[in-house]
Enzyme design. Structure first.
Site, PDB file in Angstrom:
ATOM      1  N   ARG A  52       0.809  -1.223   0.000  1.00 47.83           N
ATOM      2  CA  ARG A  52       0.000   0.000   0.000  1.00 47.83           C
ATOM      3  C   ARG A  52       0.840   1.270   0.000  1.00 47.83           C
ATOM      4  O   ARG A  52       0.293   2.366  -0.043  1.00 47.83           O
ATOM      5  CB  ARG A  52      -0.963  -0.005   1.177  1.00 47.83           C
ATOM      6  CG  ARG A  52      -2.045  -1.082   1.023  1.00 47.83           C
ATOM      7  CD  ARG A  52      -3.104  -0.988   2.075  1.00 47.83           C
ATOM      8  NE  ARG A  52      -2.540  -0.561   3.343  1.00 47.83           N
ATOM      9  CZ  ARG A  52      -3.216   0.007   4.314  1.00 47.83           C
ATOM     10  NH1 ARG A  52      -4.481   0.226   4.190  1.00 47.83           N
ATOM     11  NH2 ARG A  52      -2.620   0.358   5.447  1.00 47.83           N
ATOM     12  N   ASN A  53       2.168   1.138   0.052  1.00 47.35           N
ATOM     13  CA  ASN A  53       3.009   2.321  -0.032  1.00 47.35           C
ATOM     14  C   ASN A  53       2.962   2.813  -1.481  1.00 47.35           C
ATOM     15  O   ASN A  53       3.146   2.033  -2.414  1.00 47.35           O
ATOM     16  CB  ASN A  53       4.445   2.011   0.388  1.00 47.35           C
ATOM     17  CG  ASN A  53       5.257   3.278   0.562  1.00 47.35           C
ATOM     18  OD1 ASN A  53       5.447   4.036  -0.381  1.00 47.35           O
ATOM     19  ND2 ASN A  53       5.733   3.506   1.772  1.00 47.35           N
ATOM     20  N   ALA A  54       2.719   4.082  -1.664  1.00 48.62           N
ATOM     21  CA  ALA A  54       2.521   4.649  -3.007  1.00 48.62           C
ATOM     22  C   ALA A  54       3.815   5.111  -3.673  1.00 48.62           C
ATOM     23  O   ALA A  54       3.761   5.730  -4.733  1.00 48.62           O
ATOM     24  CB  ALA A  54       1.536   5.808  -2.921  1.00 48.62           C
ATOM     25  N   PHE A  55       4.974   4.804  -3.089  1.00 50.16           N
ATOM     26  CA  PHE A  55       6.225   5.317  -3.651  1.00 50.16           C
ATOM     27  C   PHE A  55       6.379   4.970  -5.131  1.00 50.16           C
ATOM     28  O   PHE A  55       6.662   5.854  -5.948  1.00 50.16           O
ATOM     29  CB  PHE A  55       7.449   4.811  -2.878  1.00 50.16           C
ATOM     30  CG  PHE A  55       8.737   5.260  -3.501  1.00 50.16           C
ATOM     31  CD1 PHE A  55       9.216   6.529  -3.258  1.00 50.16           C
ATOM     32  CD2 PHE A  55       9.444   4.436  -4.372  1.00 50.16           C
ATOM     33  CE1 PHE A  55      10.391   6.977  -3.871  1.00 50.16           C
ATOM     34  CE2 PHE A  55      10.616   4.872  -4.978  1.00 50.16           C
ATOM     35  CZ  PHE A  55      11.088   6.143  -4.727  1.00 50.16           C
ATOM     36  N   SER A 101       4.855   8.909   1.063  1.00 54.97           N
ATOM     37  CA  SER A 101       4.210   7.900   0.223  1.00 54.97           C
ATOM     38  C   SER A 101       3.584   6.788   1.057  1.00 54.97           C
ATOM     39  O   SER A 101       2.892   5.924   0.541  1.00 54.97           O
ATOM     40  CB  SER A 101       5.232   7.299  -0.753  1.00 54.97           C
ATOM     41  OG  SER A 101       6.273   6.633  -0.049  1.00 54.97           O
TER      42      SER A 101
END
Length: 169
Positions: free
Chosen positions: A44-47, A145
């Site tokens: 789920r980290n948007a990096f 992020s």
């Protein structure tokens, strides 16, 4: 990674190339990243979608090693402001006894560096204190992020897209 005490988290080596123009600094890898031995491994980290948007490439769909190679080819480097710290879980708020990364040493080894971008508030606060003023290098604060930083992805992307002019075409 953790050391013999079980609480101390050790960060990763920097990902940079000779053409690095933009260095993105996080705080310290979370548990999912440490377990996978990959930057920004939490699903789920948007990096990866955010930096992929900056580069105009779907990095999230590529294998991890290829993502890193694409970053380096486009002049983007990655590292963290904290080399190691005690932390239970993945939240920045749980970081205790941090040991700073040698940011000034790394920055001094990157002759084409134009900007350092901080991924989140802790990275910005700690990184700015460690780095200080570096001639010719801009410092940019980005919204984290992390999924723990609960603002819409589009709002994050609007700020992250300001990095577009700093990457190799």
């Amino acid at each position: 990674m953790t050391d013999q005490t079980g609480d101390r988290r050790l960060g990763f080596a920097p990902v940079v190339g000779t053409e690095t123009r933009l260095l993105i600094l996080g705080s310290l890898p979370g548990d999912a990243s440490l377990k996978a031995a990959q930057y920004y491994a939490h699903p789920r980290n948007a990096f990866w979608p955010l930096i992929g948007g900056v580069l105009g490439e779907d990095l999230a769909a590529q294998p991890y090693e290829q993502r890193l190679e694409r970053l380096k080819a486009r002049g983007v480097g990655l590292w963290d402001v904290i080399a190691s710290a005690e932390r239970s879980g993945s939240l920045d708020a749980a970081i205790r006894s941090p040991e700073a990364a040698d940011l000034r040493g790394l920055i001094g080894s990157l002759p084409r560096l134009r900007a350092v971008a901080f991924n989140g508030k802790l990275a910005a606060k700690s990184g700015r204190r460690i780095i200080g003023d570096v001639a010719g290098v801009g410092l940019i604060d980005l919204p984290s992020s992390s999924p723990a930083h609960a603002i819409p992805l589009t709002s994050k992307a609007n700020v992250w897209n300001s990095l577009t002019d700093l990457v190799e075409r």
